[in-house]
Design a protein around this motif. Structure first.
Motif, PDB file in Angstrom:
ATOM      1  N   LEU A  37       0.821  -1.213   0.000  1.00  0.00           N
ATOM      2  CA  LEU A  37       0.000   0.000   0.000  1.00  0.00           C
ATOM      3  C   LEU A  37       0.854   1.262   0.000  1.00  0.00           C
ATOM      4  O   LEU A  37       0.508   2.249  -0.654  1.00  0.00           O
ATOM      5  CB  LEU A  37      -0.947  -0.010   1.201  1.00  0.00           C
ATOM      6  CG  LEU A  37      -2.070  -1.039   1.130  1.00  0.00           C
ATOM      7  CD1 LEU A  37      -2.719  -1.218   2.492  1.00  0.00           C
ATOM      8  CD2 LEU A  37      -3.103  -0.649   0.084  1.00  0.00           C
ATOM      9  N   ASN A  38       1.971   1.238   0.721  1.00  0.00           N
ATOM     10  CA  ASN A  38       2.848   2.408   0.718  1.00  0.00           C
ATOM     11  C   ASN A  38       3.440   2.639  -0.673  1.00  0.00           C
ATOM     12  O   ASN A  38       3.616   3.780  -1.098  1.00  0.00           O
ATOM     13  CB  ASN A  38       3.947   2.292   1.775  1.00  0.00           C
ATOM     14  CG  ASN A  38       3.587   3.001   3.056  1.00  0.00           C
ATOM     15  OD1 ASN A  38       2.884   3.999   3.048  1.00  0.00           O
ATOM     16  ND2 ASN A  38       4.075   2.489   4.172  1.00  0.00           N
ATOM     17  N   LEU A  41       0.731   4.175  -2.570  1.00  0.00           N
ATOM     18  CA  LEU A  41       0.582   5.537  -2.048  1.00  0.00           C
ATOM     19  C   LEU A  41       1.635   6.457  -2.660  1.00  0.00           C
ATOM     20  O   LEU A  41       1.323   7.579  -3.078  1.00  0.00           O
ATOM     21  CB  LEU A  41       0.671   5.534  -0.519  1.00  0.00           C
ATOM     22  CG  LEU A  41       0.593   6.886   0.178  1.00  0.00           C
ATOM     23  CD1 LEU A  41      -0.691   7.629  -0.184  1.00  0.00           C
ATOM     24  CD2 LEU A  41       0.696   6.677   1.697  1.00  0.00           C
ATOM     25  N   THR A  44       0.638   7.164  -6.137  1.00  0.00           N
ATOM     26  CA  THR A  44      -0.526   8.049  -6.161  1.00  0.00           C
ATOM     27  C   THR A  44      -0.121   9.486  -5.833  1.00  0.00           C
ATOM     28  O   THR A  44      -0.636  10.436  -6.445  1.00  0.00           O
ATOM     29  CB  THR A  44      -1.607   7.530  -5.190  1.00  0.00           C
ATOM     30  OG1 THR A  44      -1.946   6.190  -5.570  1.00  0.00           O
ATOM     31  CG2 THR A  44      -2.859   8.385  -5.230  1.00  0.00           C
ATOM     32  N   MET A  45       0.788   9.649  -4.903  1.00  0.00           N
ATOM     33  CA  MET A  45       1.284  10.994  -4.595  1.00  0.00           C
ATOM     34  C   MET A  45       2.025  11.577  -5.797  1.00  0.00           C
ATOM     35  O   MET A  45       1.890  12.771  -6.101  1.00  0.00           O
ATOM     36  CB  MET A  45       2.186  10.951  -3.360  1.00  0.00           C
ATOM     37  CG  MET A  45       1.426  10.599  -2.082  1.00  0.00           C
ATOM     38  SD  MET A  45       2.506  10.149  -0.697  1.00  0.00           S
ATOM     39  CE  MET A  45       3.078  11.762  -0.188  1.00  0.00           C
ATOM     40  N   MET A  81      -5.376   8.671  -2.428  1.00  0.00           N
ATOM     41  CA  MET A  81      -4.207   8.788  -1.568  1.00  0.00           C
ATOM     42  C   MET A  81      -4.618   8.704  -0.091  1.00  0.00           C
ATOM     43  O   MET A  81      -4.005   7.974   0.693  1.00  0.00           O
ATOM     44  CB  MET A  81      -3.526  10.130  -1.863  1.00  0.00           C
ATOM     45  CG  MET A  81      -2.203  10.344  -1.209  1.00  0.00           C
ATOM     46  SD  MET A  81      -1.517  11.945  -1.706  1.00  0.00           S
ATOM     47  CE  MET A  81      -2.499  13.025  -0.678  1.00  0.00           C
ATOM     48  N   ASP A  82      -5.667   9.415   0.266  1.00  0.00           N
ATOM     49  CA  ASP A  82      -6.140   9.410   1.645  1.00  0.00           C
ATOM     50  C   ASP A  82      -6.619   8.021   2.060  1.00  0.00           C
ATOM     51  O   ASP A  82      -6.311   7.553   3.161  1.00  0.00           O
ATOM     52  CB  ASP A  82      -7.251  10.445   1.815  1.00  0.00           C
ATOM     53  CG  ASP A  82      -7.538  10.752   3.266  1.00  0.00           C
ATOM     54  OD1 ASP A  82      -6.579  11.059   4.012  1.00  0.00           O
ATOM     55  OD2 ASP A  82      -8.713  10.677   3.663  1.00  0.00           O
ATOM     56  N   LEU A  84      -5.615   5.124   0.818  1.00  0.00           N
ATOM     57  CA  LEU A  84      -4.436   4.261   0.950  1.00  0.00           C
ATOM     58  C   LEU A  84      -3.720   4.515   2.273  1.00  0.00           C
ATOM     59  O   LEU A  84      -3.361   3.564   2.986  1.00  0.00           O
ATOM     60  CB  LEU A  84      -3.477   4.492  -0.219  1.00  0.00           C
ATOM     61  CG  LEU A  84      -3.937   3.974  -1.577  1.00  0.00           C
ATOM     62  CD1 LEU A  84      -3.082   4.563  -2.693  1.00  0.00           C
ATOM     63  CD2 LEU A  84      -3.907   2.453  -1.609  1.00  0.00           C
ATOM     64  N   ALA A  85      -3.518   5.776   2.609  1.00  0.00           N
ATOM     65  CA  ALA A  85      -2.819   6.117   3.855  1.00  0.00           C
ATOM     66  C   ALA A  85      -3.610   5.633   5.071  1.00  0.00           C
ATOM     67  O   ALA A  85      -3.030   5.097   6.031  1.00  0.00           O
ATOM     68  CB  ALA A  85      -2.576   7.620   3.934  1.00  0.00           C
ATOM     69  N   ALA A  95       2.152   5.410   7.259  1.00  0.00           N
ATOM     70  CA  ALA A  95       2.001   5.778   5.848  1.00  0.00           C
ATOM     71  C   ALA A  95       3.072   6.765   5.411  1.00  0.00           C
ATOM     72  O   ALA A  95       3.486   7.633   6.182  1.00  0.00           O
ATOM     73  CB  ALA A  95       0.624   6.392   5.619  1.00  0.00           C
ATOM     74  N   SER A 106       8.541   5.601  -5.644  1.00  0.00           N
ATOM     75  CA  SER A 106       7.733   5.527  -6.855  1.00  0.00           C
ATOM     76  C   SER A 106       8.581   5.384  -8.109  1.00  0.00           C
ATOM     77  O   SER A 106       9.611   6.033  -8.257  1.00  0.00           O
ATOM     78  CB  SER A 106       6.846   6.765  -6.997  1.00  0.00           C
ATOM     79  OG  SER A 106       6.062   6.649  -8.165  1.00  0.00           O
TER      80      SER A 106
END
Length: 182
Positions: A37-38, A41, A44-45, A81-82, A84-85, A95, A106
């Protein structure tokens, strides 16, 4: 664990530690999901920031249409993003939250500092969506196989479906730009 850093900041949980949460999943499953997930994330960021850059710097005949589209997709990536965190935190992890985390984790290519053509922006965003989707699908399957239904649901329902839709929109704009260039 409560430690103090060189700057005097109290650290309640080290990044590599997993808090003991009671959600019916073994620590090994939660740890694997947190790492996956990180990574999503961080992607996604990165794409969120690429959308904002494109929103600010788009130009040309399709300026207004792309300006609005880029902002819409930016806001939708913020919501992903929210989610996932929050899932990382629910699993007992920490996160990613900083630009350096994105740069380190990434695989999405960074845009140049300069202003790009709309066509280059669209191509870069399409590549970024594909990177996310290529990473997300096996992570969704792995989380399902491990019994982490919450993580699987999040990846499939929000990450995969939203990025597929965004990719389709961006691809259609890119195709339209290619047709008008011919």
């Amino acid at each position: 664990m409560n430690t103090t850093t060189a700057t005097g900041a109290d650290i309640l949980q080290d990044f590599s530690e997993l808090a003991d949460v009671r959600i019916g999943l073994d620590a090994s499953v939660r740890s694997t999901s947190v790492r996956a997930l990180n990574r999503l994330l961080a992607h996604t960021m990165a794409i969120r920031d690429a959308y904002k850059k494109a929103h600010w710097q788009t130009s040309g005949a399709t300026f207004y249409e792309l300006h609005l589209l880029f902002d819409k997709h930016y806001n939708e990536q913020v919501l992903i993003m929210d989610s996932l965190a929050e899932r990382v935190q629910t699993l007992g992890g920490v996160a990613f939250a900083l630009a350096q985390d994105v740069a380190d984790e990434s695989a999405i290519a960074r845009a140049p500092r300069g202003r790009e053509s709309a066509r280059a922006q669209l191509a870069r965003l399409l590549d970024a969506h594909e990177t996310i989707l290529i990473d997300a699908r096996p992570l969704a399957r792995a989380s399902a196989d491990a019994g982490d239904d919450g993580t699987n649901d999040l990846i499939v329902s929000q990450v995969v479906r939203s990025n597929e839709l965004h990719s389709w929109f961006i691809g259609e704009h890119l195709a339209a730009q290619a047709r008008t260039a011919d």
